[in-house]
Design an enzyme around this catalytic site. Structure first.
Site, PDB file in Angstrom:
ATOM      1  CG  ASP A  26     -15.583 -24.076 -12.975  1.00 48.18           C
ATOM      2  OD1 ASP A  26     -15.092 -25.205 -12.744  1.00 48.18           O
ATOM      3  OD2 ASP A  26     -16.017 -23.329 -12.084  1.00 48.18           O
ATOM      4  N   GLY A  29     -16.231 -31.426 -13.663  1.00 46.68           N
ATOM      5  CA  GLY A  29     -16.463 -32.397 -12.590  1.00 46.68           C
ATOM      6  C   GLY A  29     -17.953 -32.586 -12.349  1.00 46.68           C
ATOM      7  NE  ARG A  30     -19.631 -27.458 -10.681  1.00 50.33           N
ATOM      8  CZ  ARG A  30     -19.607 -26.148 -10.863  1.00 50.33           C
ATOM      9  NH1 ARG A  30     -20.695 -25.431 -10.654  1.00 50.33           N
ATOM     10  NH2 ARG A  30     -18.501 -25.559 -11.257  1.00 50.33           N
ATOM     11  NE  ARG A  39     -13.496 -33.673  -9.733  1.00 51.70           N
ATOM     12  CZ  ARG A  39     -14.159 -32.498  -9.740  1.00 51.70           C
ATOM     13  NH1 ARG A  39     -15.393 -32.443  -9.295  1.00 51.70           N
ATOM     14  NH2 ARG A  39     -13.565 -31.416 -10.156  1.00 51.70           N
ATOM     15  CG  HIS A  43     -11.240 -33.218 -15.942  1.00 55.54           C
ATOM     16  ND1 HIS A  43     -11.631 -31.918 -15.734  1.00 55.54           N
ATOM     17  CD2 HIS A  43     -11.020 -33.740 -14.698  1.00 55.54           C
ATOM     18  CE1 HIS A  43     -11.654 -31.662 -14.424  1.00 55.54           C
ATOM     19  NE2 HIS A  43     -11.299 -32.757 -13.780  1.00 55.54           N
ATOM     20  CD1 TRP A  75      -0.410 -26.936  -8.565  1.00 61.94           C
ATOM     21  CD2 TRP A  75       0.028 -29.039  -9.214  1.00 61.94           C
ATOM     22  NE1 TRP A  75       0.319 -26.874  -9.733  1.00 61.94           N
ATOM     23  CE2 TRP A  75       0.610 -28.141 -10.148  1.00 61.94           C
ATOM     24  CE3 TRP A  75       0.168 -30.417  -9.414  1.00 61.94           C
ATOM     25  CZ2 TRP A  75       1.317 -28.586 -11.262  1.00 61.94           C
ATOM     26  CZ3 TRP A  75       0.884 -30.854 -10.528  1.00 61.94           C
ATOM     27  CH2 TRP A  75       1.443 -29.946 -11.428  1.00 61.94           C
ATOM     28  NE  ARG A  77      -9.766 -29.230  -8.969  1.00 61.26           N
ATOM     29  CZ  ARG A  77     -10.702 -28.949  -9.853  1.00 61.26           C
ATOM     30  NH1 ARG A  77     -11.024 -29.827 -10.775  1.00 61.26           N
ATOM     31  NH2 ARG A  77     -11.311 -27.778  -9.818  1.00 61.26           N
ATOM     32  CG  LEU A 137      -7.219 -19.346 -32.667  1.00 58.86           C
ATOM     33  CD1 LEU A 137      -8.149 -18.166 -32.393  1.00 58.86           C
ATOM     34  CD2 LEU A 137      -7.946 -20.656 -32.360  1.00 58.86           C
ATOM     35  NE  ARG A 192     -15.584 -19.970 -12.734  1.00 59.37           N
ATOM     36  CZ  ARG A 192     -14.707 -20.017 -11.749  1.00 59.37           C
ATOM     37  NH1 ARG A 192     -14.100 -18.917 -11.365  1.00 59.37           N
ATOM     38  NH2 ARG A 192     -14.428 -21.159 -11.150  1.00 59.37           N
ATOM     39  CD  GLU A 211     -17.392  -4.852 -21.238  1.00 58.97           C
ATOM     40  OE1 GLU A 211     -18.456  -5.126 -20.657  1.00 58.97           O
ATOM     41  OE2 GLU A 211     -16.819  -3.744 -21.134  1.00 58.97           O
TER      42      GLU A 211
HETATM   43  C1  IPE Z   1     -12.794 -27.200 -14.640  1.00 58.72           C
HETATM   44  O1  IPE Z   1     -13.745 -28.076 -14.180  1.00 58.72           O
HETATM   45  C2  IPE Z   1     -11.500 -27.874 -15.012  1.00 58.72           C
HETATM   46  C3  IPE Z   1     -10.425 -27.686 -14.034  1.00 58.72           C
HETATM   47  C4  IPE Z   1     -10.454 -26.865 -13.029  1.00 58.72           C
HETATM   48  C5  IPE Z   1      -9.219 -28.475 -14.208  1.00 58.72           C
HETATM   49  P1  IPE Z   1     -13.819 -28.515 -12.658  1.00 58.72           P
HETATM   50  O2  IPE Z   1     -13.009 -29.770 -12.498  1.00 58.72           O
HETATM   51  O3  IPE Z   1     -13.438 -27.427 -11.752  1.00 58.72           O
HETATM   52  O4  IPE Z   1     -15.357 -28.869 -12.517  1.00 58.72           O
HETATM   53  P2  IPE Z   1     -16.270 -28.590 -11.267  1.00 58.72           P
HETATM   54  O5  IPE Z   1     -16.186 -27.137 -10.969  1.00 58.72           O
HETATM   55  O6  IPE Z   1     -15.751 -29.433 -10.144  1.00 58.72           O
HETATM   56  O7  IPE Z   1     -17.631 -29.013 -11.722  1.00 58.72           O
HETATM   57  C1  IPE Z   2     -10.815 -22.412 -12.131  1.00 58.91           C
HETATM   58  O1  IPE Z   2     -11.750 -23.379 -11.792  1.00 58.91           O
HETATM   59  C2  IPE Z   2      -9.631 -23.055 -12.784  1.00 58.91           C
HETATM   60  C3  IPE Z   2      -9.856 -23.639 -14.096  1.00 58.91           C
HETATM   61  C4  IPE Z   2     -10.966 -23.594 -14.784  1.00 58.91           C
HETATM   62  C5  IPE Z   2      -8.723 -24.303 -14.671  1.00 58.91           C
HETATM   63  P1  IPE Z   2     -11.803 -24.006 -10.316  1.00 58.91           P
HETATM   64  O2  IPE Z   2     -12.923 -24.976 -10.345  1.00 58.91           O
HETATM   65  O3  IPE Z   2     -10.472 -24.528  -9.938  1.00 58.91           O
HETATM   66  O4  IPE Z   2     -12.125 -22.732  -9.444  1.00 58.91           O
HETATM   67  P2  IPE Z   2     -12.836 -22.608  -8.021  1.00 58.91           P
HETATM   68  O5  IPE Z   2     -12.114 -23.540  -7.082  1.00 58.91           O
HETATM   69  O6  IPE Z   2     -14.262 -23.024  -8.206  1.00 58.91           O
HETATM   70  O7  IPE Z   2     -12.704 -21.174  -7.662  1.00 58.91           O
HETATM   71 MG    MG Z   3     -14.541 -25.942 -10.901  1.00 59.64          MG
END
Ligand code: IPE
Ligand code: IPE
Ligand code: MG
Length: 244
Positions: A26, A29-30, A39, A43, A75, A77, A137, A192, A211
């Protein structure tokens, strides 16, 4: 079969090194918006990180790696972001196929496939077949994965087996056998990134006794050194599985 026996079969064991690590990747995007970039740049950088982490795992003693790439909720997004992510998945498979075969990586996917583009589905099946004999792996990528969706599909399959007389009184192992992760050990450790402390529908059945490690590092900044440090800390944990 007793629940504790089922657990013994399904977990990676309680050795000091996690055999199976699962990652909620995760923060892409940020990472990008912090820099004033689209964003999708985050990715793309995230996909580069996956390659590095995959390469690092065998030397760190990790034999199973499961990564959450796209959830059933993602989806929601923008079309641009969703299509961009699908293109990244296609490219990743096309470009990494050769390398993964050579490096002994067995690639598998979990999640519902019906909603994915036909070309992507075909690539997924072909790389699964091509790498099926590899053992260095076990890499599992969760695409259009949601734990509730997986459990619903598994429960439907199990109900069919019961109706057909194939299963009489369902056990935990019978349900496990209907999951997308049938035959995979449960994750010992779920990581995470990005500072969020929720599971977002990732492996609710499989991670029942995993864990958890939550790190503020955004996924595009998460390096093999970060992973190595987390694995060292895992060694200090006392896993009791309900015992004393
Ligand atoms: C995780 O990064 C990748 C996907 C969920 C596809 P995010 O795209 O959720 O990034 P943030 O949380 O917006 O920063
Ligand atoms: C979880 O991240 C999904 C993936 C990393 C692929 P999200 O960014 O979608 O989760 P939320 O919306 O912050 O819970
Ligand atoms: Mg996210």
């Amino acid at each position: 079969m007793a629940a504790d026996t089922a657990q013994a079969l399904n977990t990676g064991g309680s050795s000091q090194r996690p055999r199976h690590v699962a990652i909620i990747m995760d923060g892409n995007g940020r990472w990008a918006t912090d820099r004033g970039w689209p964003r999708l740049v985050g990715h793309r950088r995230g996909a580069e990180r996956v390659k590095q982490i995959v390469r690092a795992c065998p030397d760190l003693g990790v034999n199973w790696l499961t990564v959450y790439a796209f959830s059933t909720e993602n989806w929601k997004r923008s079309t641009e972001e969703v299509l961009g992510l699908m293109k990244i998945f296609r490219r990743y498979i096309e470009r990494e196929a050769e390398g993964m075969s050579a490096e002994g990586v067995r690639l598998r996917f979990i999640g519902g496939r019906d909603r994915l583009d036909g070309k992507l589905q075909a690539l997924m099946s072909s790389i699964e077949a091509r790498t099926a004999g590899n053992t260095r792996l076990n890499l599992t990528v969760a695409i259009n994965y949601g734990g509730r969706d997986e459990l619903l599909r598994a429960a439907t399959k199990l109900a069919c087996k019961v109706a057909q007389g194939e299963v009489a009184e369902p056990t935990e192992n019978d349900l496990h056998a209907c999951l997308d992760t049938a035959g995979h050990p449960d994750p010992d450790l779920v990581i995470r990134t990005s500072g969020e402390t929720r599971t977002s529908n990732f492996l609710p059945w499989q991670a029942a006794y995993s864990e958890y490690e939550f790190t503020p590092t955004l996924w595009p900044d998460f390096s093999p050194d970060h992973l190595a440090a987390i694995l060292d800390r895992f060694g200090l944990r006392d896993r009791r599985f309900g015992g004393v």
